[in-house]
Design an enzyme around this catalytic site. Structure first.
Site, short mmCIF file in Angstrom:
data_model
loop_
_atom_site.label_atom_id
_atom_site.label_comp_id
_atom_site.label_asym_id
_atom_site.label_seq_id
_atom_site.Cartn_x
_atom_site.Cartn_y
_atom_site.Cartn_z
N LEU A 185 5.40 -1.59 -0.93
CA LEU A 185 4.16 -1.90 -0.23
C LEU A 185 3.63 -0.66 0.47
O LEU A 185 4.39 0.14 1.00
CB LEU A 185 4.39 -2.99 0.81
CG LEU A 185 4.68 -4.41 0.33
CD1 LEU A 185 4.88 -5.32 1.53
CD2 LEU A 185 3.57 -4.94 -0.55
N LYS A 186 2.31 -0.51 0.48
CA LYS A 186 1.67 0.55 1.26
C LYS A 186 1.16 -0.08 2.54
O LYS A 186 0.15 -0.75 2.56
CB LYS A 186 0.51 1.17 0.46
CG LYS A 186 -0.28 2.22 1.25
CD LYS A 186 0.56 3.45 1.52
CE LYS A 186 -0.25 4.52 2.26
NZ LYS A 186 -0.46 4.20 3.69
N HIS A 187 1.92 0.12 3.63
CA HIS A 187 1.47 -0.35 4.94
C HIS A 187 0.33 0.55 5.41
O HIS A 187 0.30 1.75 5.13
CB HIS A 187 2.63 -0.33 5.94
CG HIS A 187 3.68 -1.35 5.66
ND1 HIS A 187 3.86 -2.48 6.42
CD2 HIS A 187 4.62 -1.42 4.68
CE1 HIS A 187 4.86 -3.20 5.93
NE2 HIS A 187 5.34 -2.56 4.87
N GLU A 252 5.88 5.05 8.19
CA GLU A 252 4.48 4.65 8.35
C GLU A 252 4.38 4.04 9.74
O GLU A 252 5.08 3.07 10.05
CB GLU A 252 4.08 3.64 7.28
CG GLU A 252 2.59 3.39 7.18
CD GLU A 252 1.85 4.52 6.45
OE1 GLU A 252 0.61 4.52 6.50
OE2 GLU A 252 2.50 5.37 5.84
N GLY A 361 -2.25 -1.57 -0.34
CA GLY A 361 -1.97 -1.34 -1.75
C GLY A 361 -0.50 -1.28 -2.05
O GLY A 361 0.36 -1.67 -1.25
#
Length: 1159
Positions: A185-187, A252, A361
């Protein structure tokens, strides 16, 4: 003699031996779980501590497993690792280290004493600020430099191939068993790196600011939540572990206090994305299984990870993304990936709970084929850690602290660091320098870099870093080398011993792409990392120390390089980012469009968002829906804010409420918006960021967004009630004036009745582009040839503004050329331009053979395009203006440029770079290189005249060039122009999977009068109820088909296998591995009513695998009446049972083949 293993940051080797290359199996897991424990308890490993207590040996209470209980492979790994550590006799330790320290085990550390820091006096401080040490530090033969990477993130690899090509290669690699696709997952947050309280905390390109203070606080708070009452002790151990082993963790950082992204998070948190061993060599990044193991050891937050190791699973993943890319939310995306992945490892941080449904994303990359095995071992051997801090009072939250300290940025930083506690952040020197009565800047003089490069490297790492920086400066990559004083080393500063921090700040992604090409030519070159921080030590060495350094430098530092799981270099770097439209509409379309909306107005904003959606390849339906919503947003926010632009850092304050209200109007709107209404008010606790910085450290938050011209469709004609501007992004000598003269004299103009005018820039004494705008207003329906070079984005923006304000279109005309890696014009083209200019006589602009600095002027124009290759140059022009005309310049069959010409041009380019570095835009005759320029200009003329025959022979005849330009312009005006694709991604959203069938075969089937039609069932025609009638030729069918226009439906004939709405995303995605494969289909019957007709079908097999449709009744719709949707054909079996349809069996069945496709 008693032997001991020395493990200290001042030793030449990192904690993990540089001689050991781990076998990527259970060994890698053992390394993570046994060694940290071993490092705290093994009697022969010495741990540095701040106190002066006697060394004690005590078992680590948090050891994952004792040596007696570990698996054999794990135990072997530990043995191998210890064997790799250097053994030093106890009486040799002090000989090796000039300033010995006291050591003790971490287990016996007194947590209360960790806050004690070395006192820094004003006298010590004056060593840096008042003694002019750097200025007086001269580089001579005894000067050495030591450079060590302190923090870094993964290298940024710019994909030169399209996303489709990358995806195809990823599928191929996985299908052949060469690798595994890993997806995370793109945090939605900011990069934060942490190397311990001594190593420092870093943002993407900065440190010692509110971004890093927030990161330290959040990371410290997550330790408290995970460890509870033991947090203080664990924080100390963690800091020491990172320092001793020279490690950095990257995260992140997701908060509501540092500015809005796609959705304000419900909680403030970090999630670990990388763990890096820095050692004294090239950084080594842990694999994802190793990262998870490391995080579980220290109870750090982990990300959700999926692994795809088969062709079926990887193709299903990409199909699932394509089905969800325009409306996917965290819940639907995670559920779909869980169903298609071979392995799913949920993160300890739940995106839905802590951030929300809006998902930025996914990041997909190729990893080693053993990754699945390693991940299974981690999951089997080490369960997720417990959370012991739940329910404890941990003190004020991040948002409460920021809300209570609103006076200035320094106050907020200090409050945050004090709240973290001394066990995690013992001193604040990175933020405030050292504690003294004076206030000092962290910035150091830029000459640090020059002296660093001039000094002898003291080890292999320093050599490689010098090589990297030299190359970046020589190639003039868009990057800055920012130097700062290293306050952690102030007590060690002397006249002959200086310490600094270097930040390598890359300004443009083009630098990464250009650097990658350099790496291909120089395989030993180290990568260019994102988030790149280096500690630099400049020092003098006596003969003995110099000899020792020379001896150590003979050791090749490449032994630290970790194998890439057997992947080829290009495959090891395969990565793709897949973003979701629900996120992009908030960040790209709303937030990033604020500047255009408020400064240039709604029409410019509309052009901006249409251009973005076209670049993304957004489906036509979504474009229409979003256009309606964004137009309404533009009216709403301008009415509410007036002339004052809404701040992008808190744009969600207004956007979230608008989106919630808009979504509530209909289910369709709700799908478009995704999720709204989970509102977090941020104004009261936003971090104070002085000077308009973002996490880059020195960039402005609100940048001017490029507004495109209002061209809505590439294939539209240039409307006759509008004007046309033809302009020339070129270089003097590209023949634009001669071309304009020929176009003016062309009979019939450019194919319509609009008048053509030309304005020569060399004859206009006022501001040229203002003059063009004035002419546009006077002659709004004319075609204007803007006979002046338009070399940069500033001019292009002016032209775009003219197009909007005067209702015109614009067409760029460029000389056709291959270009170089960093310039859209090749050296061949530059040579021709210079040759042409030097043939001119009495040129209106005084740039001709009599100009003493003509070569310099052309080099100046040439460098205005620097930083873009040909593809980027053309793509940007097409994206801005919708079309592009290429003027032929060089013959394709030409011979290579003569060496004297090439060498004189390269010499001029190097001289130009020296001149501009020293004097900026100063004329060549006025700088310190005046004599060199005079000499070069003379040699240039001699060389070009001597090569006149070659330079004339390689040019396309001018008459042919004019003809081709005229034809291209006429095609654009007529609407017959189709631009080349400039999109990095053309992947439309998937709605259903189907077998596409050949229309001609089905049409032929229906046209045959001799089909043997066995039985049909028609209760309504039976006098006494239902009955069967046997016929050879069915007149009813003939009559039905006779007056039906089947052509339109048959063009799109297909057999639906699964539909996203009816069967779910994963059902559609499950056919991904059969994409583009030929599938046999048996047509077994015809069913029809007065409103519709369909062929009943049975799907065959592909390579022995039966293709099973999810549809209850597989069929091919061949006709529907007016206003009847094709999906209504699904009702035919039920209508047959009700006696309202006819069924004609086809015996024997007709077999046709079609390709399986996504729609």
């Amino acid at each position: 003699m008693k032997q001991r293993i020395l493990c200290s940051r001042i030793f030449t080797l990192p904690f993990y031996s540089t001689n050991f290359i781990p076998v990527r199996a259970s060994i890698s897991i053992a390394r993570l779980f046994t060694l940290p424990s071993l490092s705290l308890s093994h009697p022969n490993i010495i741990m540095p501590k701040r106190g002066l207590q006697k060394c004690k040996v005590e078992a680590d209470t948090d050891k994952a497993a004792s040596s007696s209980s570990m698996p054999s492979a794990v135990a072997e790994a530990v043995t191998n690792r210890i064997g790799g550590l250097s053994i030093i006799a106890e009486n040799e330790v002090h000989k090796t280290i000039s300033k010995p320290k006291s050591y003790q085990t971490i287990a016996n550390a007194d947590v209360e004493n960790v806050s004690e820091t070395t006192p820094k006096s004003s006298a010590s401080l004056s060593k840096i600020f008042k003694g002019n040490l750097l200025e007086n530090f001269t580089v001579d033969d005894s000067t050495y430099s030591l450079a060590q990477i302190r923090a870094t993130f993964y290298p940024k690899f710019e994909n030169e191939k399209s996303d489709q090509e990358i995806r195809a290669r990823m599928i191929e690699v996985v299908s052949k068993g060469l690798g595994t696709l890993e997806v995370t997952l793109k945090h939605s947050g900011s990069l934060f790196m942490y190397a311990g309280h001594e190593g420092g905390a870093y943002a993407k390109n900065s440190f010692g600011n509110v971004y890093t203070a927030v990161g330290v606080f959040v990371l410290g708070r997550m330790f408290q939540e995970a460890w509870g009452t033991a947090a203080g002790k664990k924080q100390v151990e963690f800091n020491d572990f990172l320092e001793i082993n020279r490690m950095c963790i990257s995260m992140e950082l997701v908060t509501a206090v540092l500015g809005d992204h796609g959705q304000r998070p419900r909680e403030d948190y970090v999630v670990v994305t990388a763990v890096t061993e820095l050692g004294n060599g090239k950084p080594k990044f842990y694999s994802t299984p190793e990262v998870i193991a490391f995080c579980w050891k220290w109870r750090l937050p982990t990300n959700h990870v999926w692994l795809f190791s088969t062709r079926k699973s990887v193709t299903s993943f990409f199909a699932a993304y394509d089905a969800l890319c325009e409306e996917g939310l965290a819940t639907t995306v995670c559920r779909a990936l869980d169903e298609v992945a071979d392995i799913s490892v949920p993160g300890s941080i739940d995106h839905i709970k802590v951030q929300g449904e809006i998902l930025e994303g996914l990041v997909a990359r190729i990893v080693g084929h053993e990754s699945s095995k390693h991940m299974e071992e981690v999951l089997r051997e080490y369960p997720p850690p417990p959370v012991e801090g739940a329910g404890l009072d941990l003190g004020p939250s991040l948002r409460e602290i920021c809300a209570a300290n609103r006076s200035d940025e320094k106050q907020q930083i200090k409050a945050l660091l004090q709240s973290v506690g001394s066990s995690f952040c013992p001193n604040f020197s990175d933020w405030f320098g050292v504690e003294s009565g004076d206030s000092h800047s962290k910035n150091a003089d830029r000459s640090v870099v020059s002296k660093f490069l001039q000094a002898h490297p003291s080890d292999f790492s320093t050599t490689k870093l010098q090589e990297m920086i030299r190359l970046m400066r020589e190639r003039r990559l868009p990057a800055a080398f920012k130097c700062y004083h290293n306050f952690h080393k102030i007590s060690s500063v002397s006249v002959d011993n200086l310490f600094y921090k270097l930040v390598i700040h890359v300004h443009s992604d083009s630098a990464f792409r250009r650097y990658q090409k350099e790496m291909r030519n120089k395989p030993g070159l180290w990568p260019l990392y994102r988030g790149f921080f280096v500690d630099i030590n400049l020092f003098k060495a006596n003969k003995e120390r110099a000899a020792e350094i020379a001896k150590n430098n003979n050791i090749d530092g490449n032994v630290n390089d970790r194998a890439k799981d057997g992947l080829a270099d290009d495959d090891a770097n395969l990565m793709i980012k897949l973003k979701f439209l629900t996120y992009k509409l908030r960040t790209f379309l709303i937030r990033n469009g604020l500047s255009t909306l408020f400064k240039d107005g709604p029409s410019a904003y509309k052009a901006y968002y249409l251009r973005q959606m076209k670049i993304w390849g957004t489906s036509a339906g979504k474009q229409q829906e979003l256009s309606k919503m964004l137009d309404e947003w533009a009216v709403y926010i301008r009415r509410k804010c007036g002339m004052k632009q809404l701040s992008s850092s808190i744009y969600l304050t207004e956007a979230e409420s608008f989106l919630e209200q808009y979504a509530s109007r209909s289910p369709e709107n709700q799908v478009l918006i995704g999720s709204a209404g989970s509102f977090v008010r941020a104004e009261d606790f936003m971090a104070i960021i002085e000077g308009g910085r973002d996490e880059e450290g020195d960039l402005e938050m609100d940048k001017k967004v490029v507004s495109p011209s209002p061209i809505s469709s590439f294939k539209e004609t240039v409307q006759k009630d509008k004007g046309l501007i033809v302009f020339f992004p070129g270089i003097p000598g590209c023949a634009k004036s001669a071309l304009c003269k020929e176009l003016l004299n062309t009979p019939g103009g450019l194919g319509d009745d609009r008048p053509v005018h030309s304005l020569m820039g060399d004859l206009i004494k006022v501001k040229y582009w203002q003059k063009i705008a004035d002419e546009r207003r006077k002659k709004p329906y004319s075609v204007i040839l803007a006979d002046k070079n338009a070399p940069n984005e500033e001019v292009w923006r002016q032209i775009e503004g003219m197009c909007r304000s005067t209702q015109a279109s614009a067409v760029p005309v460029i000389p056709d050329s291959e270009g170089t890696d960093s310039n859209p014009f090749s050296l061949d083209a530059l040579a021709v331009f210079m040759f042409r200019v030097l043939q001119r006589v009495n040129h209106p602009g005084n740039l001709d053979k009599s100009s003493p600095n003509a070569g310099f002027v052309l080099l100046m124009f040439y460098h205005l395009y620097d930083g873009k290759n040909r593809t980027e140059f053309e793509s940007e022009l097409i994206e801005r203006f919708g079309s592009l005309v290429k003027m032929p310049l060089l013959r394709s069959d030409r011979s290579s440029l003569p060496d004297p010409v090439r060498l004189i041009l390269e010499e001029g380019i190097n001289l130009y770079r020296l001149h501009t570095n020293a004097h900026g835009r100063l004329e060549s005759t006025k700088g310190s290189y005046g004599k060199e320029w005079v000499k070069w200009e003379k040699q240039l003329r001699e060389v070009l005249i001597g090569s006149a025959e070659h330079l004339n022979s390689i040019q396309v005849p001018f008459e042919s060039a004019v003809k081709q330009v005229s034809e291209q312009l006429q095609n654009i005006i007529k609407g017959e122009y189709t631009p080349p694709s400039t999109e990095m991604r053309k992947l439309g959203t998937i709605v259903f999977a189907a077998v596409s069938l050949p229309a001609t075969e089905i049409s032929s089937l229906l046209d045959k009068a001799s089909i043997k039609l066995c039985y049909y069932f028609l209760p309504s025609l039976s006098v006494k109820g239902a009955g069967f009638v046997l016929v050879e030729n069915n007149p009813k069918v003939k009559s039905f088909l006779k007056d039906k226009d089947m052509e339109h439906n048959l063009k799109k004939a297909h057999l639906t296998l699964a539909h996203k709405r009816s069967h779910g995303v994963t059902a559609v995605a499950s056919y991904g591995h059969l994409l583009h494969q030929k599938v046999p289909v048996e047509l077994t019957a015809l069913l029809f009513t007065d409103e519709m007709a369909a062929l009943e079908a049975e799907v065959g097999s592909v390579d022995g695998e039966k293709v099973i449709p999810k549809n209850e009744w597989p069929h091919v719709t061949i006709w529907t009446g007016e206003k009847i949707a094709a999906k209504e054909a699904n009702r035919l079996p039920q209508l047959l049972l009700e006696g309202k349809a006819i069924r004609i069996e086809i015996n024997p069945p007709i077999i046709v083949s079609g390709k399986l496709e996504f729609y």
